[in-house]
Design a protein around this motif. Structure first.
Motif, mmCIF file in Angstrom:
data_model
loop_
_atom_site.group_PDB
_atom_site.id
_atom_site.type_symbol
_atom_site.label_atom_id
_atom_site.label_comp_id
_atom_site.label_asym_id
_atom_site.label_seq_id
_atom_site.Cartn_x
_atom_site.Cartn_y
_atom_site.Cartn_z
ATOM 1 N N ALA A 103 -57.837 51.049 -17.729
ATOM 2 C CA ALA A 103 -56.824 52.049 -18.088
ATOM 3 C C ALA A 103 -55.939 51.551 -19.218
ATOM 4 C CB ALA A 103 -55.982 52.393 -16.863
ATOM 5 N N GLN A 104 -55.558 50.274 -19.195
ATOM 6 C CA GLN A 104 -54.743 49.723 -20.271
ATOM 7 C C GLN A 104 -55.518 49.670 -21.580
ATOM 8 O OE1 GLN A 104 -53.721 45.994 -18.375
ATOM 9 N NE2 GLN A 104 -51.680 46.732 -17.805
ATOM 10 N N ALA A 105 -56.801 49.309 -21.507
ATOM 11 C CA ALA A 105 -57.624 49.302 -22.714
ATOM 12 C C ALA A 105 -57.772 50.707 -23.284
ATOM 13 C CB ALA A 105 -59.001 48.702 -22.404
ATOM 14 N N MET A 106 -57.907 51.708 -22.419
ATOM 15 C CA MET A 106 -58.017 53.083 -22.895
ATOM 16 C C MET A 106 -56.712 53.556 -23.520
ATOM 17 S SD MET A 106 -59.580 56.419 -20.953
ATOM 18 C CE MET A 106 -58.274 56.559 -19.726
ATOM 19 N N ALA A 107 -55.586 53.129 -22.953
ATOM 20 C CA ALA A 107 -54.287 53.488 -23.547
ATOM 21 C C ALA A 107 -54.166 52.918 -24.949
ATOM 22 C CB ALA A 107 -53.153 52.984 -22.658
ATOM 23 N N ASN A 108 -54.595 51.663 -25.140
ATOM 24 C CA ASN A 108 -54.573 51.069 -26.475
ATOM 25 C C ASN A 108 -55.523 51.791 -27.424
ATOM 26 O OD1 ASN A 108 -52.626 49.041 -26.132
ATOM 27 N ND2 ASN A 108 -54.115 47.637 -25.233
ATOM 28 N N SER A 109 -56.703 52.167 -26.932
ATOM 29 C CA SER A 109 -57.685 52.840 -27.786
ATOM 30 C C SER A 109 -57.200 54.226 -28.198
ATOM 31 C CB SER A 109 -59.024 52.944 -27.048
ATOM 32 O OG SER A 109 -59.522 51.674 -26.697
ATOM 33 N N VAL A 110 -56.673 54.982 -27.244
ATOM 34 C CA VAL A 110 -56.146 56.315 -27.570
ATOM 35 C C VAL A 110 -54.985 56.195 -28.544
ATOM 36 C CG1 VAL A 110 -54.963 58.326 -26.619
ATOM 37 C CG2 VAL A 110 -56.924 57.360 -25.420
ATOM 38 N N ASN A 111 -54.150 55.205 -28.328
ATOM 39 C CA ASN A 111 -52.983 55.030 -29.186
ATOM 40 C C ASN A 111 -53.382 54.711 -30.621
ATOM 41 O OD1 ASN A 111 -50.198 54.690 -29.834
ATOM 42 N ND2 ASN A 111 -50.444 52.482 -29.634
ATOM 43 N N ILE A 112 -54.405 53.862 -30.791
ATOM 44 C CA ILE A 112 -54.784 53.460 -32.148
ATOM 45 C C ILE A 112 -55.475 54.597 -32.888
ATOM 46 C CG2 ILE A 112 -57.090 52.539 -31.713
ATOM 47 C CD1 ILE A 112 -54.344 50.902 -33.835
ATOM 48 N N LEU A 113 -56.164 55.497 -32.167
ATOM 49 C CA LEU A 113 -56.853 56.604 -32.825
ATOM 50 C C LEU A 113 -55.929 57.794 -33.079
ATOM 51 C CD1 LEU A 113 -60.338 56.624 -31.034
ATOM 52 C CD2 LEU A 113 -59.741 55.658 -33.254
ATOM 53 N N GLY A 297 -49.373 53.365 -24.290
ATOM 54 C CA GLY A 297 -49.236 54.562 -23.473
ATOM 55 C C GLY A 297 -48.093 55.436 -23.941
ATOM 56 N N LEU A 298 -47.004 54.809 -24.387
ATOM 57 C CA LEU A 298 -45.872 55.570 -24.930
ATOM 58 C C LEU A 298 -46.289 56.333 -26.182
ATOM 59 C CD1 LEU A 298 -42.806 56.212 -24.941
ATOM 60 C CD2 LEU A 298 -42.494 54.112 -26.292
ATOM 61 N N GLU A 368 -67.319 48.089 -18.624
ATOM 62 C CA GLU A 368 -66.887 49.479 -18.595
ATOM 63 C C GLU A 368 -66.416 49.962 -19.972
ATOM 64 O OE1 GLU A 368 -63.877 49.812 -15.651
ATOM 65 O OE2 GLU A 368 -65.181 49.244 -13.969
ATOM 66 N N TYR A 369 -66.659 49.163 -21.006
ATOM 67 C CA TYR A 369 -66.155 49.508 -22.340
ATOM 68 C C TYR A 369 -66.700 50.839 -22.842
ATOM 69 C CZ TYR A 369 -65.855 49.588 -27.405
ATOM 70 O OH TYR A 369 -65.654 49.985 -28.709
ATOM 71 N N GLU A 370 -68.009 51.046 -22.755
ATOM 72 C CA GLU A 370 -68.602 52.252 -23.331
ATOM 73 C C GLU A 370 -68.122 53.511 -22.611
ATOM 74 O OE1 GLU A 370 -72.771 52.147 -23.960
ATOM 75 O OE2 GLU A 370 -72.727 50.286 -25.143
ATOM 76 N N GLU A 371 -68.000 53.441 -21.300
ATOM 77 C CA GLU A 371 -67.463 54.580 -20.557
ATOM 78 C C GLU A 371 -66.014 54.848 -20.958
ATOM 79 O OE1 GLU A 371 -66.630 55.935 -15.897
ATOM 80 O OE2 GLU A 371 -67.622 54.026 -16.355
ATOM 81 N N MET A 372 -65.259 53.770 -21.121
ATOM 82 C CA MET A 372 -63.876 53.907 -21.564
ATOM 83 C C MET A 372 -63.803 54.532 -22.950
ATOM 84 S SD MET A 372 -61.526 52.387 -23.825
ATOM 85 C CE MET A 372 -62.259 50.792 -24.169
ATOM 86 N N LEU A 373 -64.704 54.132 -23.842
ATOM 87 C CA LEU A 373 -64.695 54.679 -25.199
ATOM 88 C C LEU A 373 -65.047 56.167 -25.197
ATOM 89 C CD1 LEU A 373 -64.239 53.638 -28.120
ATOM 90 C CD2 LEU A 373 -66.725 53.519 -28.333
ATOM 91 N N ASP A 374 -65.981 56.577 -24.343
ATOM 92 C CA ASP A 374 -66.322 58.002 -24.251
ATOM 93 C C ASP A 374 -65.110 58.825 -23.809
ATOM 94 O OD1 ASP A 374 -68.944 57.607 -25.042
ATOM 95 O OD2 ASP A 374 -69.690 57.374 -22.993
ATOM 96 N N LYS A 375 -64.373 58.327 -22.828
ATOM 97 C CA LYS A 375 -63.177 59.039 -22.377
ATOM 98 C C LYS A 375 -62.116 59.065 -23.474
ATOM 99 C CE LYS A 375 -63.871 57.871 -17.493
ATOM 100 N NZ LYS A 375 -63.332 57.137 -16.313
ATOM 101 N N THR A 376 -62.004 57.967 -24.193
ATOM 102 C CA THR A 376 -61.038 57.915 -25.296
ATOM 103 C C THR A 376 -61.354 58.973 -26.342
ATOM 104 O OG1 THR A 376 -60.638 55.550 -24.979
ATOM 105 C CG2 THR A 376 -60.145 56.468 -27.150
ATOM 106 N N TYR A 377 -62.610 59.069 -26.719
ATOM 107 C CA TYR A 377 -62.993 60.035 -27.750
ATOM 108 C C TYR A 377 -62.875 61.464 -27.242
ATOM 109 C CZ TYR A 377 -64.437 57.132 -31.640
ATOM 110 O OH TYR A 377 -64.420 56.301 -32.729
#
Length: 445
Positions: A103-113, A297-298, A368-377
């Protein structure tokens, strides 16, 4: 007769020599096993096999530990990778695990995109027409795939472990602690201390000359070095740092523009830019990416709230869905002449690959990186679709390059300006992470 005597002496001496060689080999194998046991590795099976093969080669008719008779064959020389070009290899080595949850990795990924490019999606549609939504979909699928391929290369690739105290990626090494980078990565909070010890003991063995020493790829620069050697690393580092520093300079400009409007021109734009820099630069001291996840996340919440503001304007001002916005009639299906401009603006939205290797390294469960990336996108694509379609339909060909500048004065405009001010602050540390690591290496911090 002399010849016969020599032959008898040689025949008598040969068994003793063979026995001495076998004992020497056994003692060497035992010493190697003790050395590996002290390091906590599990390579004893390979050592036993090597001892068995050595016995079979030195003592005629001997049987190895695997109960198979082997004959001596010349060792094949394996050419070492060229340090000038392509010093990497598809050799999977033991990889450390980080501190960040998925979840923290996804927050960082969403934030950067979901960066400043999100505000320009309506303007990108104005340049390319509604066909720009198709461009957005193609770019999303393509960059999602390349983001996965990049990490697969990082996971499967490796580099020669370096002996000097500091390697080319800026992670401390040393013979005394048999350190292969785990301590340096743990110091930055990218992995746990236990995984750092495992990485140092499993990936490198300076004392065993027969053990190939490799280190995992931990950063975007490491991937470049594995693919193109030292010159490739230098070139990629230069391009990467230039891009990231330029992006952070845009953050300062964006903050200056919006803070000046938000505070009703209380100070000059340059004053607000310097004030923003004074607030954002200290966030680089948060070296642990799991700590940056809260700031990420913010930023993600701020971006999603911006979408909510634009959708509110579409309903409250444009009258959607009971009626169509008046500016909708000025939109076009496609603008062929300026479609490439739309392509460039939308590609900037998905420009986060430089940080993906660091996010992957920081994950506690990297599988779980690839699954996390799919959710991010999925989140990023839906957000861009909503803000782009709503902004373009609401303002048509009159949409500004930043859709927040089209909002009428009032509560919605003030809220949007405040959210825009939060956005660069939340992205600065994560964007500058590769640059800060390079600076720490240069200063020896």
């Amino acid at each position: 007769m002399a010849t016969s005597a020599v032959m008898r002496v040689g025949a008598a001496a040969s068994p003793g020599a063979n026995v001495r060689r076998a004992r020497t080999t056994t003692r060497a194998g035992a010493a190697t096993r003790r050395n590996l046991e002290r390091r906590g590795t599990t390579r004893s099976a390979r050592v036993d096999g090597a001892v068995g093969r050595s016995r079979a080669n030195h003592v005629p008719g001997a049987i190895s530990d695997s109960r198979t008779t082997r004959t001596s064959t010349p060792a094949k020389s394996v050419p070492s990778p060229s340090p000038e070009f392509g010093s990497g290899a598809l050799v999977e080595v033991d990889r450390p695990r980080g501190n960040s949850t998925t979840a923290q990795a996804m927050a960082n990924s969403v934030n950067i995109l979901l960066g400043v490019g999100l505000l320009s999606v309506p303007y990108a549609l104005q340049q390319g027409g509604w066909a720009g939504l198709g461009v957005l979909g193609v770019l999303g699928v393509t960059t999602n795939y390349t983001g996965k391929i990049l990490i697969r290369c990082q996971r499967r690739g490796s580099l020669p472990a370096l002996d000097p105290e500091v390697d080319s990626s800026g992670i401390a090494l040393g013979r005394e602690a048999n350190d292969c980078g785990g301590a340096g990565a743990a110091a930055r909070g990218m992995i746990t201390d236990a995984d750092a010890d495992a990485m140092d003991s499993l990936s490198c063995d300076w004392d065993d000359p027969h053990e190939p020493t490799r280190r995992p790829l931990l950063s975007y620069e490491d991937v470049g070095e594995a693919a193109f050697g030292a010159p490739g690393r230098n070139f990629i580092t230069w391009v990467l740092y230039t891009e990231l520093i330029g992006t952070c300079a845009l953050f300062f400009i964006l903050e200056g523009d919006h803070l000046e409007i938000l505070f009703d021109h209380a100070h000059t734009q340059e004053w607000f830019m310097c004030a923003a820099a004074a607030v954002m630069i200290p966030t680089l001291w948060l070296a642990d990416l799991s700590s940056l996840a809260f700031i990420g996340g913010l930023g993600a919440c701020a971006s999603l709230s911006l979408v909510g503001v634009v959708l509110y304007e579409l309903v409250a001002v444009g009258g959607f869905p009971t009626s169509l916005p008046p500016a909708l009639s000025t939109t076009a299906l496609v603008h062929l002449g300026t479609l490439p401009v739309s392509f460039g603006l939308l590609a900037f939205v998905f420009a986060g690959h430089a940080v993906f290797p660091a996010i992957y390294t920081s994950m506690r469960t990297p599988e779980e990186y690839e699954e996390m990336l799919d959710k991010t996108y999925a989140i990023v694509g839906a957000t861009c679709l909503l803000i782009g379609g709503a902004g373009y339909a609401l303002y048509g060909d009159g949409v500004a390059d930043e859709v927040t500048l089209n909002l009428p004065a009032g509560l919605a405009s003030t809220l949007a300006l405040a959210l825009v001010a939060v956005n660069p602050f939340s992205k600065f540390a994560l964007t500058m992470d590769p640059v800060s690591r390079g600076l720490e290496k240069a200063l020896g911090v």
